[in-house]
Each structure stands twice: as structure tokens, then as C-alpha cells.
Design an enzyme around this catalytic site. Structure first.
Site, short mmCIF file in Angstrom:
data_model
loop_
_atom_site.label_atom_id
_atom_site.label_comp_id
_atom_site.label_asym_id
_atom_site.label_seq_id
_atom_site.Cartn_x
_atom_site.Cartn_y
_atom_site.Cartn_z
N GLY A 123 0.85 -1.19 0.00
CA GLY A 123 0.00 0.00 0.00
C GLY A 123 0.88 1.23 0.00
O GLY A 123 2.11 1.14 0.17
N LYS A 124 0.32 2.38 -0.21
CA LYS A 124 1.07 3.63 -0.10
C LYS A 124 0.07 4.76 0.01
O LYS A 124 -1.06 4.65 -0.49
CB LYS A 124 1.94 3.84 -1.34
CG LYS A 124 3.14 4.71 -1.09
CD LYS A 124 4.25 3.91 -0.44
CE LYS A 124 5.44 4.77 -0.07
NZ LYS A 124 6.54 3.93 0.45
N GLY A 125 0.47 5.85 0.67
CA GLY A 125 -0.44 6.97 0.82
C GLY A 125 0.26 8.29 0.56
O GLY A 125 1.49 8.36 0.57
#
Ligand code: NAD
Length: 435
Positions: A123-125
Site C-alpha cells: 500500500g502507499k499513501g
């Protein structure tokens, strides 16, 4: 304010991210994915599944600014894949973050976690903002509202953020607190990269440099070299470079050259790394003026007659031109993207063993995993235990990637992608597609 908070401090440990060398970063990730997919003869039905992010969240974050105005920022969280476990990946705060960039970084986390075999997806934000222009209070409100908006996305068993560009321990502490307030319990496993007092892990600061040391020893073994007979040059003397240099010296290697932004320092008899670290500590973090070595240029350092070269400064340092002059037998990529694609080809032809960044600097995400495990156990490990387990995982990952590269007759860089995509594809085959 009861105490001074260092909200702008750079995190000593970040969940490593690749360098985007393309106008469209997702496309750039896909180019590597395609090479590995071809080698693996990946089932076309799986191909689309594995390169499509499973969720993309875009959320408006209204923040009351100090002057009374309300500004609305855009927050992004992409979950690429959760087949092997909860998604894991940092959050970056920057004015130029894009959804495509976050998609690429999230996919890259899936492959990276698979390389070291930690049970996470990717994931990444990101939040589009300029933290340098924001006060501590504004940053806190932004972080808390971003977390509240994604309260059903984050979670110890769902999606676990960590620091990335312009986010740090303090930001992680605010995410932990906001999430915990909504849950009505302290949920420390919801983020990693926390301060130790909030459940962070021992050994995290040294984890990336330590991992570089372990995979370098693995490569020496495979090439029949003894650490005591090896000379090493290290580019960059920050968190990763100085720790890798110190630990390799402790293993008996002779560190003949080090460098930082102020230039290179060479001593054929070996540099006293402890003295160099002490010097930088008392000299505003720089080696400038360091005695006990003669000055050399950055290019001279990279092309020295050494056994091992550790680029641990920044991207694009080993260009095609430099690659022609490289004399090292092993390059251990502490930095992200230090070798350009053109240089890769030349190094491959010249038989230099390049341990790719996706493997060499994975010590950080591995200790993130340990932090999460310790939080869920509620039992904290000693530094010694963290280090032993990190060494074991990094050594095994090195051997696995080396064997994959041999099996498919490719570089270790492609070997790392093949290995990780194969792991995720096998998981998908066993789990099947729910319909
Ligand atoms: P840092 O800021 O602590 O250190 C960087 C060092 O490189 C400094 O000594 C700086 O003076 C030097 N440097 C900068 N430009 C240089 C140049 N042109 N020539 C020579 N030296 C130069 O950073 P860090 O955390 O050690 O990260 C270094 C690299 O490793 C980066 O590519 C980073 O993305 C990567 N990385 C870091 C971690 C981590 O946990 N810190 C994890 C994975 C990857």
C-alpha cells in the site's frame, strides 16, 4: 506548549521507495513487471489481476489554518494487493504527489515485501501539501483528519502506514492516537516507525545499514571472498552509509573510502569508521575537514580498485560512463536507484555482482514487520533478538534472489522481481479468485 515537538525532523527510517524514472511512474513499474512476467510465463488471467490496485481512496481533508481560513487538501491511499497479508506502506506529504505515483509505490511495496518474505501486501499513501509551509498545529490537524477519513481503511489487520517522504515519528504518533481514539483502545500496531516509547522497535534506526551488511557478506561468500581480505568504498555517510560502513568494518573489511556531500575521503590503510562517525556527530553531520584520509572526488571513489562498492547516497550515481570504470566485484545498493538502466547493462556484461536496492535496502521494511509483530504480541524484543532475526531474513532473501537469478540466467535485479511476482502469483493460484 508543554514540550517542543520536532514535527519537521526527517525520519531516520523510511519505508523505502523506488526512484521514479519515468513520466508515468506506474508505467515505469509495469516495465519491470512485464520482464519478470515474461520470464515466469505468467498466466494472462493473473497478469491483469496482479497489476491492478485493489483499492484507490481519494479523500478531501479540510484543515482549519492558523489564520482562520479553511484549506481543503487531497489525501490518497492506494492498496495494491492484500493476497499475502495486510497492506503495508508509507505516507508521503509533498506538493507534487500524484495518484499514479502512489499506485506505483503501492505496487512496489507488494513486490518488496514478497522479496524478504514478510506477510504483507503493498500500500502507499500521500497528501498533496507542502509541510514546510505549515505550522505544527496545521500538520497535526491534517494528519488527524486524513486518519479519521480513512478510519475503516487503516488497521493492524488491514492496512499499516509508516513514514515516507516528509513524514516522521511524530506524524506516526498522531495517526496512532487518532485511530486509537476511534477504536476506544490503544492500537499501536496500526502504524510502524513509531517512537520507541510508543511501541517502536529497537534496531530500527540501524536496520537498513545492517541489512546492507548482511547481503554484502552473502555476496562475498558466493564469490569466495573473505571479509578480512575485502576493501570497501562507501558513497554517502548518512544513516545507511555510516552504519553499513561501521558494520562491515566490524566484520573485518577494510573501509578505504567514504564520502558525503562535502567530497570523498580515501586512506589505503583503512579509515577509522568510529572516528569518522564521531567526527560527523560533532561537525553538524558532515565529514568536511575530516583528517585521517586524503581528499578524492566522488567519481574517483566510485571507480576505486576495491572489492565492494556501497552506493548509499542518492539516485543515478552510477551512470553508463562510470560503470565502464567500475573495478569493484560487488555493488551493494544501499540507496534507492543509484544505478541507471544504461549502467546496469554494462555492469552485467562486465560480470559485476549488483545486489539490487529492492533487496539490499529491505532491512527497513523487515524491522517494520518486527515492530508490528511485537505490538501484536505485546512483548518487546531485545536489540540482540531483532538483529539476529533481521540477519536471518536478509541472508535468506539474498540466497533466494541469487538462486532465482542463476535459475533464470538474469541479473539479481530481475531475479528479485521474478522471485517476488512468482510468490504473489502462487498465493493467488492457491487462494483462487472469489466470485
Ligand atoms: P541521509 O540523508 O541520512 O544520508 C545521505 C548521505 O549522502 C549524506 O551523508 C549526504 O551528505 C550524502 N550525499 C548526498 N549527496 C551526495 C553526493 N552527491 N555525493 C556523495 N554523497 C552525497 O540518507 P539515508 O537515510 O542514509 O538514505 C540514503 C539513501 O538510502 C537514499 O537513497 C534513501 O532513499 C535510501 N534508503 C534509506 C533508508 C533508510 O532507512 N534510511 C531505507 C531504504 C533506502
Amino acid at each position: 506548549m508543554p514540550y517542543k515537538r520536532n514535527v519537521y525532523a526527517r525520519a531516520v527510517y523510511q519505508e523505502p521507495a523506488p526512484i521514479q524514472d519515468h513520466d508515468n511512474p506506474f508505467q515505469s513499474m509495469m516495465e519491470r513487471f512485464d520482464i519478470a512476467a515474461q520470464i515466469l510465463e505468467l498466466d494472462p488471467n493473473f497478469y491483469e489481476y496482479l497489476c491492478t490496485p485493489s483499492h484507490i481512496y481519494i479523500t478531501a481533508i479540510p484543515v482549519q489554518m492558523d489564520d482562520g481560513r479553511v484549506r481543503v487538501f487531497q489525501g490518497i491511499r492506494v492498496i495494491h494487493n492484500e493476497l499475502r497479508g495486510p497492506s503495508k506502506g508509507g505516507i508521503r506529504f509533498a506538493p507534487d504527489v500524484t495518484v499514479d505515483e502512489v499506485k506505483a509505490l503501492a505496487a512496489w511495496m507488494t513486490w518488496k515485501c514478497a522479496v524478504v518474505n514478510v506477510p504483507f501486501g503493498g500500500g502507499k499513501g500521500g497528501v498533496i501539501c507542502n509541510p514546510r509551509e505549515m505550522s505544527a498545529g496545521e500538520l497535526e490537524r491534517l494528519t488527524r483528519r486524513y486518519t479519521a477519513n480513512l478510519i475503516n481503511v487503516f488497521g493492524p489487520e488491514r492496512d499499516i502506514p509508516a513514514p515516507d517522504m516528509n513524514t516522521n515519528e511524530q506524524i506516526m504518533a498522531w495517526i496512532l492516537d487518532t485511530y486509537s481514539m476511534h477504536q476506544r483502545r490503544t492500537a499501536s500496531a496500526v502504524v510502524t516507525g513509531k517512537p520507541i516509547v510508543l511501541g517502536g522497535s529497537y534496531g530500527r534506526t540501524e536496520a537498513t545499514g545492517r541489512g546492507v551488511m548482511t547481503v554484502t557478506l552473502g555476496a562475498m561468500d558466493r564469490l569466495g571472498l573473505r571479509p578480512a581480505d575485502c576493501s570497501v568504498a562507501v558513497q554517502g555517510f548518512g544513516n545507511v552509509g555510516s552504519i553499513a560502513a561501521r558494520l562491515l568494518a566490524e566484520q573485518g573489511c577494510k573501509i578505504v573510502a567514504i564520502s558525503d556531500i562535502s567530497g570523498g575521503y580515501y586512506n589505503a590503510n583503512g579509515i577509522d569508521i568510529h572516528a569518522a562517525i564521531d567526527y560527523t556527530t560533532s561537525n553538524r553531520g558532515t565529514l568536511e575537514g575530516f583528517e585521517g584520509a586524503e581528499s578524492i572526488t566522488n567519481e574517483e571513489l566510485l571507480t576505486l580498485d576495491v572489492d565492494v562498492l556501497v552506493p548509499a547516497a542518492k539516485e543515478d550515481q552510477i551512470t553508463a560512463e562510470i560503470a565502464k570504470g567500475i573495478q569493484a566485484k560487488i555493488i551493494s545498493e544501499g540507496a534507492n536507484g543509484p544505478t541507471t538502466p544504461g549502467a546496469d547493462e554494462i555492469l552485467n556484461e562486465r560480470g559485476v555482482l549488483v545486489i539490487p536496492d529492492i533487496l539490499a535496502n529491505a532491512g527497513g521494511v523487515t524491522v517494520s514487520y518486527f515492530e508490528w509483530v511485537q505490538n501484536r504480541q505485546g512483548y518487546f524484543w531485545t536489540l540482540d533478538r531483532v538483529n539476529r532475526r533481521l540477519d536471518r531474513i536478509m541472508r535468506k532473501a539474498f540466497e533466494d534472489v541469487y538462486d532465482a537469478a542463476q535459475k533464470y540466467d538474469v541479473s539479481m535485479r530481475i531475479g528479485a522481481y521474478v522471485l517476488s511476482i512468482d510468490k504473489v502469483a502462487r498465493t493467488l493460484r492457491l487462494r483462487g479468485i472469489y466470485a
